[in-house]
Design a protein around this motif. Structure first.
Motif, short mmCIF file in Angstrom:
data_model
loop_
_atom_site.label_atom_id
_atom_site.label_comp_id
_atom_site.label_asym_id
_atom_site.label_seq_id
_atom_site.Cartn_x
_atom_site.Cartn_y
_atom_site.Cartn_z
N ALA A 32 5.03 -7.29 -3.49
CA ALA A 32 4.77 -7.12 -2.05
C ALA A 32 3.70 -6.07 -1.79
O ALA A 32 3.44 -5.73 -0.64
N GLY A 33 3.08 -5.54 -2.86
CA GLY A 33 1.97 -4.61 -2.70
C GLY A 33 2.31 -3.15 -2.85
O GLY A 33 1.44 -2.29 -2.65
N ALA A 34 3.54 -2.83 -3.24
CA ALA A 34 3.93 -1.43 -3.37
C ALA A 34 3.53 -0.88 -4.74
O ALA A 34 3.47 -1.62 -5.73
N GLU A 35 3.28 0.40 -4.79
CA GLU A 35 3.15 1.12 -6.06
C GLU A 35 4.52 1.73 -6.35
O GLU A 35 5.05 2.46 -5.51
N VAL A 36 5.11 1.42 -7.47
CA VAL A 36 6.49 1.84 -7.75
C VAL A 36 6.52 2.89 -8.86
O VAL A 36 5.92 2.71 -9.92
N ILE A 37 7.22 3.97 -8.60
CA ILE A 37 7.50 4.98 -9.62
C ILE A 37 8.98 4.85 -9.99
O ILE A 37 9.86 5.05 -9.14
N GLU A 38 9.26 4.47 -11.22
CA GLU A 38 10.65 4.33 -11.66
C GLU A 38 11.16 5.67 -12.16
O GLU A 38 10.53 6.32 -12.99
N ILE A 39 12.32 6.08 -11.66
CA ILE A 39 12.93 7.36 -12.04
C ILE A 39 14.17 7.07 -12.89
O ILE A 39 15.25 6.79 -12.37
N PRO A 40 14.05 7.14 -14.21
CA PRO A 40 15.19 6.84 -15.09
C PRO A 40 16.09 8.06 -15.25
O PRO A 40 15.98 8.82 -16.20
N VAL A 41 17.01 8.25 -14.31
CA VAL A 41 17.78 9.49 -14.26
C VAL A 41 18.74 9.67 -15.44
O VAL A 41 19.12 10.79 -15.77
N GLY A 90 0.78 -1.22 0.00
CA GLY A 90 0.00 0.00 0.00
C GLY A 90 0.82 1.27 0.00
O GLY A 90 0.26 2.38 0.02
N ARG A 91 2.16 1.15 -0.06
CA ARG A 91 3.01 2.34 -0.04
C ARG A 91 3.52 2.66 -1.45
O ARG A 91 3.65 1.77 -2.29
N ARG A 92 3.78 3.92 -1.70
CA ARG A 92 4.30 4.37 -2.99
C ARG A 92 5.81 4.54 -2.86
O ARG A 92 6.28 5.32 -2.02
N VAL A 93 6.56 3.82 -3.67
CA VAL A 93 8.03 3.82 -3.59
C VAL A 93 8.60 4.35 -4.90
O VAL A 93 8.33 3.80 -5.98
N PRO A 149 14.65 -4.78 -12.91
CA PRO A 149 13.39 -5.52 -12.93
C PRO A 149 13.13 -6.34 -11.67
O PRO A 149 12.01 -6.34 -11.15
N PHE A 150 14.14 -7.04 -11.15
CA PHE A 150 13.92 -7.87 -9.96
C PHE A 150 13.57 -7.00 -8.77
O PHE A 150 12.65 -7.30 -8.01
N PHE A 151 14.31 -5.90 -8.61
CA PHE A 151 14.08 -4.98 -7.50
C PHE A 151 12.66 -4.42 -7.57
O PHE A 151 11.89 -4.47 -6.60
N VAL A 152 12.30 -3.90 -8.74
CA VAL A 152 11.00 -3.26 -8.92
C VAL A 152 9.85 -4.25 -8.79
O VAL A 152 8.85 -4.01 -8.11
N GLU A 153 9.99 -5.40 -9.46
CA GLU A 153 8.91 -6.39 -9.43
C GLU A 153 8.73 -6.99 -8.04
O GLU A 153 7.62 -7.34 -7.65
N SER A 154 9.81 -7.13 -7.29
CA SER A 154 9.70 -7.64 -5.92
C SER A 154 8.89 -6.68 -5.05
O SER A 154 8.07 -7.11 -4.23
#
Length: 371
Positions: free
Chosen positions: A162-171, A140-143, A153-158
């Motif tokens: 686990a229920g997180a909403e992930v925002i990927e920041i491609p710097v 339920g948390r936004r990361v 991919p492994f980091f983000v998909e894990s």
């Protein structure tokens, strides 16, 4: 006699884009020759529409957790945001989140921006950082995860599993080199035996190198060269992954640092350099030269190819026909005899390469070992 630099006679090939000169200088100071062939280039942050879109999303959707994976990436992100007139807003958003830094450089960048981290793993690894996040609970948390030139991919998909909403920041993003010429020439040198070792600091550089080799019909030969002859060193496990997938052996420092990478590669080259005693003289084969009693002697390609073939099993007889196959430009038995004669002259020790009548040649070694 002045002592030779530790890597005299070795040639290093570098495909890195960022900090290539810094890495190369570490080897040049040790006496090695360095050839550069950038396999990737970095898209400037301020021109990256993907980063701008991700930044605006973060401003619209406040994150609970922000993960900084690299110092240069985090600093570049903040600088790009400032260039877009969003710097203060981004820092305000990050200040309301729990900021986590992968290692000391990321931690330094976070603090330099006026923020402070709540966690940074001792191992400086993404794996430990991910484990901490999962154990802390992300359902339920936004990361927001700052990427470092390639997807995680492994980091983000894990996190998502686990229920997180992930925002990927491609710097910053890796793309192919603007000028492929230097990389093409470096690959040719690798296949011709002119490169002894290659250090890698990013997986994208390795992937791009293999892609270019595949497009130009050199893929199988490159994999064989990296597997059998060229020493490959990787700064960390992520960088090593493309080589592991192909079964290519690598060496890797305990700490993911450029200096440690250079030391590990240097030691690996020295460990595999054969040394012999012959006619009361010490002979050591380096990648592109030979050292006789502490004196460096450069060899022509044909001479070097013959010596390498004889050195694979010191003392074993190698036929002229076998040696014909290793000559860079091919040739007949006369070409082999010429190369052997010139090799003896270059070595200054005719007794090292012994003729075995009607059979071929051998290294007449008294004692063999490694440098």
């Amino acid at each position: 006699m002045t002592a030779l630099p530790p890597l005299a006679g070795f040639a290093i090939g570098i495909t890195a884009a960022r900090r290539a000169d810094e890495l190369g200088a570490l080897f040049v100071r040790k006496g090695a020759s360095v050839r550069y062939g950038p396999a990737i280039r970095i898209v400037p942050l301020s021109d990256d529409t993907e980063l701008l879109a991700a930044t605006r999303r973060l401003l619209d959707e406040a994150p609970d957790v922000v993960v900084a994976t690299t110092g240069i990436g985090f600093r570049g992100w903040i600088e790009a945001a400032e260039g877009w007139g969003l710097g203060d807003a981004v820092l305000a958003r990050l200040g309301g989140a729990a900021v986590m830094a992968r290692g000391p450089k990321a931690k330094g960048a976070v603090r330099a921006s006026g923020l402070s981290e709540v966690y940074s793993p001792d191992s400086e690894s993404n794996a430990e950082l991910l484990q901490h996040l999962l154990e802390s609970g992300v359902d339920g948390r936004r990361v927001a995860v700052q990427l470092h030139g390639e997807p995680l991919p492994f980091f983000v998909e894990s996190l998502r599993s686990a229920g997180a909403e992930v925002i990927e920041i491609p710097v910053y993003r890796w793309v192919g080199p603007a000028d492929p010429g230097p990389l093409d020439r470096l690959l040719d040198s690798v296949l011709e035996g002119g490169i002894d070792a290659m250090p890698f600091t990013s997986a994208p550089a390795a992937a791009s190198m293999f892609a270019v080799a595949k497009r130009t019909g050199r893929y199988a030969a490159l994999v064989e060269a990296l597997t059998r002859r060229v020493l490959v060193a990787c700064v960390g496990p992520i960088t090593a992954a493309p080589f592991a997938a192909l079964g290519i052996p690598i060496v890797q420092p305990e700490r993911s640092r450029i200096g440690a990478l250079a030391r590990t590669l240097s030691q690996g080259l020295l460990d595999r350099a054969p040394r012999w005693q012959v006619a009361e003289r010490t002979v050591e084969l380096r990648g592109q030269a030979v050292i006789v009693d502490g004196e460096l002697r450069t060899l022509a390609p044909a001479q070097l190819a013959v010596l390498r073939a004889l050195a694979e099993e010191p003392g074993r007889v190698i036929s002229r026909r076998q040696l014909m196959t290793v000559l860079p430009s091919g040739g007949d038995e006369h070409a082999v005899e010429t190369a052997v004669g010139r090799l003896r002259t270059s070595l200054g020790e005719g007794k090292l390469v012994q003729t075995v009548v009607k059979r071929g040649y051998r290294l007449a070694v008294e004692k063999a070992g490694m440098a």
